[in-house]
Design a protein around this motif. Structure first.
Motif, PDB file in Angstrom:
ATOM      1  N   UNK A 192       0.828  -1.246  -0.001  1.00  0.00           N
ATOM      2  CA  UNK A 192      -0.062   0.171  -0.106  1.00  0.00           C
ATOM      3  C   UNK A 192       0.899   1.144   0.121  1.00  0.00           C
ATOM      4  N   UNK A 193       0.528   2.326  -0.834  1.00  0.00           N
ATOM      5  CA  UNK A 193       1.489   3.355  -0.869  1.00  0.00           C
ATOM      6  C   UNK A 193       1.440   4.114   0.850  1.00  0.00           C
ATOM      7  N   UNK A 194       0.421   3.795   1.675  1.00  0.00           N
ATOM      8  CA  UNK A 194       0.228   4.400   2.686  1.00  0.00           C
ATOM      9  C   UNK A 194       1.202   3.515   3.698  1.00  0.00           C
ATOM     10  N   UNK A 195       1.927   2.350   3.453  1.00  0.00           N
ATOM     11  CA  UNK A 195       2.620   1.463   4.274  1.00  0.00           C
ATOM     12  C   UNK A 195       3.687   2.632   4.958  1.00  0.00           C
ATOM     13  N   UNK A 196       3.989   2.654   6.190  1.00  0.00           N
ATOM     14  CA  UNK A 196       4.910   3.229   6.927  1.00  0.00           C
ATOM     15  C   UNK A 196       4.639   4.650   6.959  1.00  0.00           C
ATOM     16  N   UNK A 197       3.275   5.018   6.529  1.00  0.00           N
ATOM     17  CA  UNK A 197       2.891   6.322   6.517  1.00  0.00           C
ATOM     18  C   UNK A 197       3.150   7.105   7.859  1.00  0.00           C
ATOM     19  N   UNK A 198       2.636   6.529   8.937  1.00  0.00           N
ATOM     20  CA  UNK A 198       2.625   7.159  10.406  1.00  0.00           C
ATOM     21  C   UNK A 198       4.240   7.664  10.704  1.00  0.00           C
ATOM     22  N   UNK A 199       5.078   6.988  10.104  1.00  0.00           N
ATOM     23  CA  UNK A 199       6.234   7.213  10.517  1.00  0.00           C
ATOM     24  C   UNK A 199       6.622   8.777   9.786  1.00  0.00           C
ATOM     25  N   UNK A 200       6.090   9.278   8.992  1.00  0.00           N
ATOM     26  CA  UNK A 200       6.499  10.668   8.424  1.00  0.00           C
ATOM     27  C   UNK A 200       6.341  11.705   9.527  1.00  0.00           C
ATOM     28  N   UNK A 201       5.373  11.172  10.512  1.00  0.00           N
ATOM     29  CA  UNK A 201       5.109  12.035  11.491  1.00  0.00           C
ATOM     30  C   UNK A 201       6.013  11.739  12.682  1.00  0.00           C
ATOM     31  N   UNK A 202       7.099  10.887  12.624  1.00  0.00           N
ATOM     32  CA  UNK A 202       7.808  10.532  13.691  1.00  0.00           C
ATOM     33  C   UNK A 202       6.833   9.915  14.816  1.00  0.00           C
ATOM     34  N   UNK A 203       5.904   9.037  14.661  1.00  0.00           N
ATOM     35  CA  UNK A 203       4.946   8.626  15.459  1.00  0.00           C
ATOM     36  C   UNK A 203       5.622   7.292  16.123  1.00  0.00           C
ATOM     37  N   UNK A 204       6.629   6.601  15.558  1.00  0.00           N
ATOM     38  CA  UNK A 204       7.261   5.456  15.828  1.00  0.00           C
ATOM     39  C   UNK A 204       6.292   4.481  16.397  1.00  0.00           C
ATOM     40  N   UNK A 205       5.398   3.879  15.690  1.00  0.00           N
ATOM     41  CA  UNK A 205       4.418   2.789  16.100  1.00  0.00           C
ATOM     42  C   UNK A 205       5.403   1.674  16.626  1.00  0.00           C
ATOM     43  N   UNK A 206       4.813   0.869  17.463  1.00  0.00           N
ATOM     44  CA  UNK A 206       5.539  -0.132  18.209  1.00  0.00           C
ATOM     45  C   UNK A 206       6.124  -1.129  17.549  1.00  0.00           C
ATOM     46  N   UNK A 207       5.506  -1.878  16.558  1.00  0.00           N
ATOM     47  CA  UNK A 207       5.894  -3.033  16.134  1.00  0.00           C
ATOM     48  C   UNK A 207       6.090  -2.749  14.606  1.00  0.00           C
ATOM     49  N   UNK A 208       6.775  -3.945  13.872  1.00  0.00           N
ATOM     50  CA  UNK A 208       6.957  -3.870  12.316  1.00  0.00           C
ATOM     51  C   UNK A 208       5.685  -4.444  11.798  1.00  0.00           C
ATOM     52  N   UNK A 209       4.989  -4.893  12.437  1.00  0.00           N
ATOM     53  CA  UNK A 209       3.463  -5.532  11.818  1.00  0.00           C
ATOM     54  C   UNK A 209       2.782  -4.014  11.528  1.00  0.00           C
ATOM     55  N   UNK A 210       3.198  -2.866  12.503  1.00  0.00           N
ATOM     56  CA  UNK A 210       1.897  -2.018  12.202  1.00  0.00           C
ATOM     57  C   UNK A 210       2.960  -0.784  11.455  1.00  0.00           C
ATOM     58  N   UNK A 211       4.182  -0.723  11.310  1.00  0.00           N
ATOM     59  CA  UNK A 211       5.229   0.286  10.689  1.00  0.00           C
ATOM     60  C   UNK A 211       5.130  -0.187   9.246  1.00  0.00           C
ATOM     61  N   UNK A 212       5.239  -1.460   8.879  1.00  0.00           N
ATOM     62  CA  UNK A 212       5.643  -2.143   7.649  1.00  0.00           C
ATOM     63  C   UNK A 212       4.624  -3.184   7.038  1.00  0.00           C
TER      64      UNK A 212
END
Ligand code: MTE
Length: 445
Positions: free
Chosen positions: A174-194
């Motif tokens: 998905x083009x939105x994969x890893x999208x939250x990291x743009x805002x330096x949110x640092x989601x906890x796991x690779x499941x949610x980040x990638x």
């Protein structure tokens, strides 16, 4: 590695993942002796990994006859459609607690931390729906071809499945994969980040063959519009060059069986290398046209706001990217010593040629082993040996593809793209390891 939080899914690649729930529980309660005995730390600069093994002395799991060795097993076909072991029940797709679900419109992420090799089991393939998923009766499903063609046509599933087919392994991201990291949110796991990426073997008919049958006008018709049958009216423009390459498939098969309903049963478009939104599910219509349509799903969504205030549209290729899946956020290294660092790399432009791994936040790099097969526009598995000295570390991977492109750091990506994007984040991911062994998500510029 063991998991500190059961909600995040079990960790599998390290040896303790073959332990029972009871043994994992004993680790959580702090009784680490069993595991200390179970591993032999590699000597400091060992080039070859020291082999970790359970010690037989006093271990009831080897000394005592277990119940399953003395009983009658379950009969064949007790599960007519095979399911994973009950001990694997935590390895599931998960919705992000940070993303709201509107109706059926949301995303469930693939648990990359628990997978091996490059193929995503169909039941763990990520799901992204704009209007929920539908389970369409294949007898009632139709594919219509219209626009700049000599003959408009309507195909049934039987018509399509009679045509010559091909099977190809590709990733979909998905083009939105890893999208939250743009805002330096640092989601906890690779499941949610990638975890908005999966890789499957898709079977279907090259779209070019179907357009040829309809007499498509390739001189004027330089674009196609693909439309889905779900309530979201998902429509995407795709340049005709991609169709002409023969890579775009009208697919009905995934990993040897029919597509799962969540992934577009009975028909979806496969557009290798291109962001997931263009892989239109429940595909019902292809129109051939002479210019992009600029539909809502391409004019408002999946665009990138650039530092100069303009937005970038139709940037559909998923650039070269990689991530270490184990050790990764939410996991815990139980002791210093040998670890197999493992991850995935991919490029929407071709094959992965190299992955370098750093354990000190990008100061020093070592080249990882690429496991075969290394396929174009597919996930590539990489592995590298690591002896953890028990001190803080930052793990990173950096992939390169056969165009010579090198995956950027956050600093390099933001210098070009600014900070206002949601989509198309392919920056280097960093996992911080602290002395206790806990691994968490950090951003390193
Ligand atoms: N096609 C239709 N018809 N409706 C949708 O909501 N979602 C798109 C794409 N195709 C979507 C669709 C998006 S945004 C992505 S990322 C992929 O499907 C996800 O495919 P998957 O659910 O099989 O992983």
């Amino acid at each position: 590695m063991a998991l500190t939080d059961a909600r995040l899914g079990r960790v599998r690649p390290a040896p303790e993942n073959f332990l029972s729930d009871e043994q994992i529980q004993s680790v959580k309660e702090g009784r680490r002796d069993f595991l200390r005995k179970a591993f032999i730390a590699a000597s400091a600069a060992a080039a070859a990994p020291a082999v970790a093994h359970a010690q037989s002395a006093g271990d009831p799991a080897i000394l005592e006859l277990q119940p399953w060795s003395t009983m009658l097993g379950k009969p064949v076909a007790a599960n007519p459609y095979g399911m994973p072991s009950m001990y694997e029940r935590n390895l599931v797709r998960r919705e992000s607690p940070g993303l709201t679900r509107v109706g059926g419109s949301s995303v469930a992420f693939t648990p990359l931390q628990g997978l091996f090799g490059i193929i995503t089991p169909s039941g763990l393939h990520f799901e992204r729906h704009h209007q929920g998923w539908v389970d369409i009766d294949p007898n009632k499903h139709r594919l219509m071809i219209n626009g700049l063609v000599k003959t408009d046509a309507v195909f049934t599933m039987d018509d399509i499945m009679r045509l010559p087919s091909v099977s190809r392994i590709h990733f979909i991201e998905c083009g939105a994969n890893t999208g939250m990291e743009w805002g330096n949110v640092a989601v906890p796991t690779v499941q949610y980040s990638h975890g908005m990426i999966s890789c499957s073997e898709f079977t279907g008919v090259p779209l070019k063959a179907i357009l040829d049958m309809c007499g498509a006008d390739y001189r004027k018709g330089r674009f196609i519009l693909a439309e889905g049958a779900d309530g979201s009216s998902m429509t995407r423009t795709i340049p005709m060059e991609m169709v002409e390459s023969g890579e775009v498939l009208v697919a009905y098969g995934m990993n040897g069986e029919m597509l799962r309903p969540e992934n577009g049963y009975p028909l979806r478009l496969v557009v290798p290398g291109v962001q997931g939104v263009s892989w239109v599910k429940w595909l019902r219509r292809i129109e051939v046209g002479d210019m992009p349509w600029a539909t809502k799903d391409e004019a408002v969504h999946y665009i990138d706001l650039m530092p100069d205030g303009l937005h970038r549209q139709y940037s559909s290729i998923q650039e070269c990217k990689s991530v270490i899946t184990t050790p990764s956020g939410g996991q815990t290294l139980l002791d210093k010593g040998f670890y197999n660092v493992s991850g995935l790399a991919w490029s929407g432009r071709g094959k992965i040629t190299r992955v370098d791994v750093s354990t000190d936040g990008g100061i020093n790099w070592r080249t990882a082993r690429l496991e075969t097969p290394v396929l174009s526009k597919a996930l590539t598995r990489f592995n590298i040996d690591w002896v953890w000295d028990g001190k803080p570390a930052i793990l990173q991977s950096r992939a390169m593809d056969d165009t010579g492109y090198v995956q950027p750091s956050y600093g390099q990506l933001r210098a070009v793209r600014g900070t206002k994007s949601i989509y198309h984040n392919n920056a280097i991911q960093s996992w911080k390891v602290v002395e206790s062994g806990e691994v968490s998500n950090v951003q390193v510029l």
